[in-house]
Scaffold this motif. Structure first.
Motif, short mmCIF file in Angstrom:
data_model
loop_
_atom_site.label_atom_id
_atom_site.label_comp_id
_atom_site.label_asym_id
_atom_site.label_seq_id
_atom_site.Cartn_x
_atom_site.Cartn_y
_atom_site.Cartn_z
N GLU A 183 12.85 -62.54 -31.32
CA GLU A 183 12.65 -63.79 -32.29
C GLU A 183 14.33 -64.62 -31.83
O GLU A 183 14.58 -65.65 -31.84
CB GLU A 183 12.71 -63.97 -33.24
CG GLU A 183 13.19 -65.11 -34.42
CD GLU A 183 13.09 -64.78 -35.62
OE1 GLU A 183 11.54 -65.65 -36.70
OE2 GLU A 183 13.80 -64.11 -36.11
N LEU A 184 14.92 -64.26 -32.15
CA LEU A 184 17.17 -64.40 -31.89
C LEU A 184 17.03 -64.69 -30.55
O LEU A 184 17.65 -65.74 -30.63
CB LEU A 184 17.77 -63.12 -32.44
CG LEU A 184 17.62 -62.71 -33.93
CD1 LEU A 184 18.94 -61.35 -33.85
CD2 LEU A 184 17.00 -63.71 -34.60
N LEU A 185 16.17 -64.41 -29.49
CA LEU A 185 16.78 -65.27 -28.30
C LEU A 185 16.84 -66.39 -28.00
O LEU A 185 17.55 -67.17 -27.24
CB LEU A 185 15.77 -63.66 -27.03
CG LEU A 185 16.09 -64.75 -25.41
CD1 LEU A 185 17.18 -64.29 -24.66
CD2 LEU A 185 14.60 -63.71 -25.19
N ALA A 186 15.21 -66.98 -28.41
CA ALA A 186 15.26 -67.87 -28.16
C ALA A 186 15.94 -69.01 -29.22
O ALA A 186 16.45 -70.10 -28.79
CB ALA A 186 13.81 -68.78 -28.99
N LYS A 187 17.03 -68.68 -30.64
CA LYS A 187 17.26 -69.44 -31.55
C LYS A 187 19.27 -69.17 -30.55
O LYS A 187 19.42 -70.55 -31.05
CB LYS A 187 17.39 -68.42 -32.56
CG LYS A 187 16.35 -68.87 -33.74
CD LYS A 187 16.31 -68.29 -34.99
CE LYS A 187 15.57 -67.95 -35.94
NZ LYS A 187 14.81 -69.72 -36.23
N GLN A 196 17.71 -71.60 -27.33
CA GLN A 196 17.69 -72.83 -28.27
C GLN A 196 17.15 -73.25 -29.01
O GLN A 196 16.66 -73.58 -29.86
CB GLN A 196 16.18 -73.46 -26.97
CG GLN A 196 15.56 -74.79 -27.67
CD GLN A 196 13.78 -74.89 -26.94
OE1 GLN A 196 13.77 -74.28 -25.80
NE2 GLN A 196 13.34 -76.08 -26.98
N ASP A 197 18.70 -73.48 -29.95
CA ASP A 197 18.82 -73.33 -31.37
C ASP A 197 17.67 -74.49 -32.18
O ASP A 197 17.52 -75.50 -31.43
CB ASP A 197 20.24 -74.07 -31.56
CG ASP A 197 20.59 -73.13 -33.13
OD1 ASP A 197 19.66 -73.29 -34.48
OD2 ASP A 197 21.82 -73.36 -33.73
N HIS A 244 25.94 -76.88 -37.47
CA HIS A 244 25.89 -75.72 -37.33
C HIS A 244 25.58 -74.38 -36.90
O HIS A 244 23.84 -74.59 -36.92
CB HIS A 244 25.43 -75.82 -38.72
CG HIS A 244 26.63 -76.42 -39.83
ND1 HIS A 244 26.18 -77.62 -39.80
CD2 HIS A 244 27.22 -75.64 -40.80
CE1 HIS A 244 26.99 -78.22 -40.56
NE2 HIS A 244 27.57 -77.39 -41.56
N PRO A 245 25.49 -73.94 -35.56
CA PRO A 245 24.57 -73.84 -34.63
C PRO A 245 24.43 -71.91 -34.90
O PRO A 245 25.55 -71.53 -35.66
CB PRO A 245 26.27 -73.29 -33.63
CG PRO A 245 27.20 -73.68 -34.01
CD PRO A 245 27.02 -74.65 -34.94
N SER A 270 12.35 -74.44 -37.24
CA SER A 270 11.37 -75.38 -37.45
C SER A 270 10.40 -74.06 -38.25
O SER A 270 9.25 -74.77 -38.29
CB SER A 270 11.04 -75.13 -35.42
OG SER A 270 10.43 -74.17 -35.34
N ARG A 271 9.68 -72.87 -37.81
CA ARG A 271 9.02 -71.99 -38.98
C ARG A 271 9.41 -72.42 -40.13
O ARG A 271 8.39 -72.63 -41.02
CB ARG A 271 8.73 -70.86 -38.48
CG ARG A 271 7.99 -70.86 -36.92
CD ARG A 271 8.15 -69.01 -36.39
NE ARG A 271 6.80 -69.04 -35.29
CZ ARG A 271 6.39 -69.63 -34.40
NH1 ARG A 271 4.94 -70.10 -35.54
NH2 ARG A 271 5.35 -68.96 -33.79
N TRP A 272 10.91 -72.36 -40.46
CA TRP A 272 10.96 -72.26 -41.71
C TRP A 272 10.23 -73.65 -42.25
O TRP A 272 10.00 -73.65 -43.23
CB TRP A 272 12.14 -71.92 -41.84
CG TRP A 272 13.41 -72.58 -43.15
CD1 TRP A 272 14.03 -74.15 -42.66
CD2 TRP A 272 13.01 -72.82 -44.84
NE1 TRP A 272 14.19 -74.35 -44.49
CE2 TRP A 272 13.59 -73.85 -44.79
CE3 TRP A 272 11.94 -72.13 -44.82
CZ2 TRP A 272 13.83 -73.58 -46.41
CZ3 TRP A 272 12.06 -72.33 -46.81
CH2 TRP A 272 12.77 -72.87 -47.57
#
Length: 378
Positions: free
Chosen positions: A243-247, A250-251, A259-260, A359-361
């Motif tokens: 999951e964190l790779l995409a964040k 592609q934040d 707020h990156p 986005s899921r949040w």
């Protein structure tokens, strides 16, 4: 509901006019000197820019209660978001608070860097963590909706149990990705923590604050160690396509420029040693709450006595910090809550961070929480 800045006298009474319960050591102030700050100055609703004032309404030795006053009209249900005392700064909750603000009157109980708390202020244990949550709920008054996530899920549930027969009990309790019973679907961190003796953590994970900091002489779990752990976790996600790779690449936060995600994720602070060691022993190794022997002020905490607070649990199907089931167990513990005042959401393809950031949040978790609060408000 329009807001104004409150004087110290006005802060002793809630918006409803009912007298607030006393918080020991309470001070009030509208500036934010030393301690956590989220950094929200405005929100956008239907293309309209709405100002937000981030105020410190309660200051205590190890934490502060932040209030996000927004220039909005109409009644908005009050929410208390309890930040996890994990070593990761409360700024990581930026996206979460930003999403809640248009629909809710948001307060956040955030924790100070233990390296800045004078050693003379004494220790801070898991029991003190629970006390802060109990006192804050009493301060805000009846009808407050409480949200706990990750490490704060357990103290939030414990506080609701302690206040179960109190007129100021929470209207709803929402728990996201919480570690209530680490024996269920144990993650890597669960297995590692349970495999090591308590003495290892005492000898290898604890250090003393140097003379250059205000808290010199205090024993802490250092933020530098937490950052090393987070870096290892981040590297594993990058290597496995987690999951964190995409964040990172592609934040998907609401304000990726200002707020990156990566900057928020890597901000850490020192945690009181007593709290850290209590968490290792009572949460990870003993599952004390689930086993029925977690105590507060000499009395066993009994979630089964909760009847007047609605309960919502939310988990990520791909959560590798709090395994699925570790939060849902709250429904077994809170057997006194009627079935019609319960809810559970398992988010497909969602990891731990996705429950409160991105986005899921915003698209899955937030609407579910808002609907549950509307349906179960007092």
């Amino acid at each position: 509901m329009p807001h104004k800045k409150h004087s110290a006298e006005e802060e002793q009474a809630p918006r409803s006019g009912r007298p607030r319960a006393h918080i020991s050591g309470l001070t009030t102030q509208n500036d934010l000197p030393l301690g956590p700050r989220i950094g929200i100055e405005h929100i956008v609703i239907d293309g309209r820019l709405v100002s937000v004032r981030e105020l410190s309404v309660v200051e205590k030795s190890f934490g502060r209660l932040l209030h996000f006053e927004a220039d909005l009209t109409g009644q908005r249900p009050p929410i208390l978001l309890v930040a996890p005392l994990s070593g990761m700064r409360a700024e990581i909750l930026y996206d979460m608070i930003l999403g809640l603000l248009p629909w809710h009157d948001v307060y956040c109980l955030a924790w100070k860097d233990a390296a800045d708390v004078p050693a003379g202020d004494g220790p801070f244990r898991l029991e003190d963590n629970i006390t802060y949550v109990v006192e804050t709920i009493r301060y805000l008054g009846a009808g407050t909706h409480v949200i706990g996530l990750c490490q704060s899920a357990l103290p939030a549930l414990a506080a609701a149990a302690i206040l179960s027969e109190d007129l100021g009990r929470p209207a709803t309790l929402t728990l996201l990705g919480g570690k209530l019973d680490t024996r269920i679907n144990p993650t890597r961190v669960d297995l590692l923590t349970r495999s090591l003796p308590p003495a290892w953590f005492e000898n290898c994970a604890i250090s003393t604050v140097p003379a250059s900091r205000r808290g010199h002489g205090r024993r802490v779990y250092p933020g530098s160690t937490e950052l090393m752990m987070l870096s290892t976790y981040l590297f594993r996600h990058c290597a496995s396509g987690g999951e964190l790779l995409a964040k990172i690449f592609q934040d998907d936060g609401s304000d990726a420029v200002g707020h990156p995600f990566l900057r928020l994720f890597c901000q850490t602070y020192d945690v009181p040693a007593e709290f850290f060691l209590d968490t290792v022993a009572l949460v990870f190794q003993q599952s004390a709450l689930a086993e029925g022997h977690l105590a507060w002020q000499g009395t066993t905490i009994t979630p089964e006595r909760i009847t007047g607070t609605a309960l919502l649990t939310i988990e990520g199907e791909a959560d590798d910090i709090s395994g699925p089931g570790q939060t849902r167990i709250a429904h077994d513990l809170c057997e006194g809550i009627p079935a019609e005042r319960r809810g559970h959401l398992l988010c497909p393809h969602t990891g731990h961070v996705g429950l409160f950031f991105g986005s899921r949040w915003r698209q899955e978790v937030l609407p579910h929480i808002s609907r549950f609060i509307r349906e179960n408000g007092n």
